[in-house]
Design an enzyme around this catalytic site. Structure first.
Site, mmCIF file in Angstrom:
data_model
loop_
_atom_site.group_PDB
_atom_site.id
_atom_site.type_symbol
_atom_site.label_atom_id
_atom_site.label_comp_id
_atom_site.label_asym_id
_atom_site.label_seq_id
_atom_site.Cartn_x
_atom_site.Cartn_y
_atom_site.Cartn_z
ATOM 1 N N ASP A 108 48.035 48.286 31.815
ATOM 2 C CA ASP A 108 47.268 47.726 32.424
ATOM 3 C C ASP A 108 47.025 49.114 32.834
ATOM 4 O O ASP A 108 47.026 50.318 33.601
ATOM 5 C CB ASP A 108 47.481 47.540 33.063
ATOM 6 C CG ASP A 108 45.668 46.336 34.075
ATOM 7 O OD1 ASP A 108 44.563 46.224 33.827
ATOM 8 O OD2 ASP A 108 46.312 46.594 36.048
ATOM 9 N N ASP B 287 44.037 49.134 36.324
ATOM 10 C CA ASP B 287 43.767 48.628 37.424
ATOM 11 C C ASP B 287 44.923 48.278 38.067
ATOM 12 O O ASP B 287 45.431 46.923 38.428
ATOM 13 C CB ASP B 287 42.320 47.991 37.460
ATOM 14 C CG ASP B 287 41.106 48.682 36.775
ATOM 15 O OD1 ASP B 287 41.161 49.935 37.305
ATOM 16 O OD2 ASP B 287 40.616 47.661 36.131
#
Length: 234
Positions: free
Chosen positions: A18, A20
């Site tokens: 991922d 963020d």
């Protein structure tokens, strides 16, 4: 393993990150909105609206389509090349100072092993792809944006890479990829990525939100603590 296309010896691993709050100590989409306000490309009211909608993200119940309808407005009518130039400035000013050096080190660890590194994000591709390239990832999956004659329309296309949509997009990516993988690592901070972490055979919770942390503890997943030291990547 759900995301595995085959298991064979001497094959590389696939490492899915991922973006963020996992590889960077911030939400790139929120930073982008604030940056557009600073540049007087977007009105301050958009920032307040974005922050209000994002509050639902941590609970895992954000309406992604509503969020995108609001936050993509500043791109409408803009040329791809002009936005690319703006994103380049944005990455230098806002993203590089937010990088988790531990995250960067983990990417490099995978690459030295010969693994394939891919970033899968619920942020739009105009931000994710150049950030992924800067971080040294081999590929990136993000929310796809519609363009017409090289101009952004403000609409999205395809399956949104959010929650279960990340798994759907990863499966499509694997189906179009000729490489065969031995297994799959997955890294995220958010309960929104539970479908993705459940789909890999080596899940890691990175600086997890409280709900993901509890789930990781119950499943005996590895929890990683990546600290932000504000070092700028050069």
């Amino acid at each position: 393993m759900v995301l595995e296309n085959t298991v064979k010896k001497n094959r590389p691993y696939l490492a899915i990150f991922d973006l963020d709050e996992t590889l960077i100590a911030a939400n790139s989409a929120s930073l982008w909105t604030a940056f557009l306000v600073e540049q007087e490309i977007a009105l301050p009211a958009l920032l307040a609206k974005e922050q209000k909608i994002m509050a639902a993200y941590t609970k895992g119940d954000m309406d992604m389509r509503s969020y995108l309808r609001s936050t993509l407005v500043p791109l409408v009518g803009k040329n791809i090349a002009a936005i690319e130039e703006l994103v380049s400035v944005f990455i230098d000013q806002k993203i590089k100072p937010a990088i988790y050096q531990d995250g960067l080190a983990r990417i490099n660890w995978h690459k030295k092993r010969g693994d394939k590194v891919i970033i899968v994000s619920a942020t739009s591709e105009h931000l994710v792809k150049p950030i992924a390239h800067m971080l040294g990832a081999d590929d990136a999956i993000a929310i796809e944006l519609e363009t017409l004659n090289h101009i952004y329309t403000g609409n999205t296309k395809g399956v949104l890479s959010y929650q279960q949509g990340k798994v759907t997009r990863m499966k499509a990516w694997l189906a179009s990829n000729d490489t065969l993988y031995k297994g799959c690592y997955g890294y995220s901070d958010s309960i929104n990525d539970l479908p993705l972490l459940n789909a890999v055979d080596k899940p890691f919770a990175v600086n997890p939100d409280p709900t993901l942390a509890m789930h990781a503890q119950m499943k005996d997943w590895t929890i990683m603590d990546w600290r932000h030291d504000n070092n700028i990547l050069r």
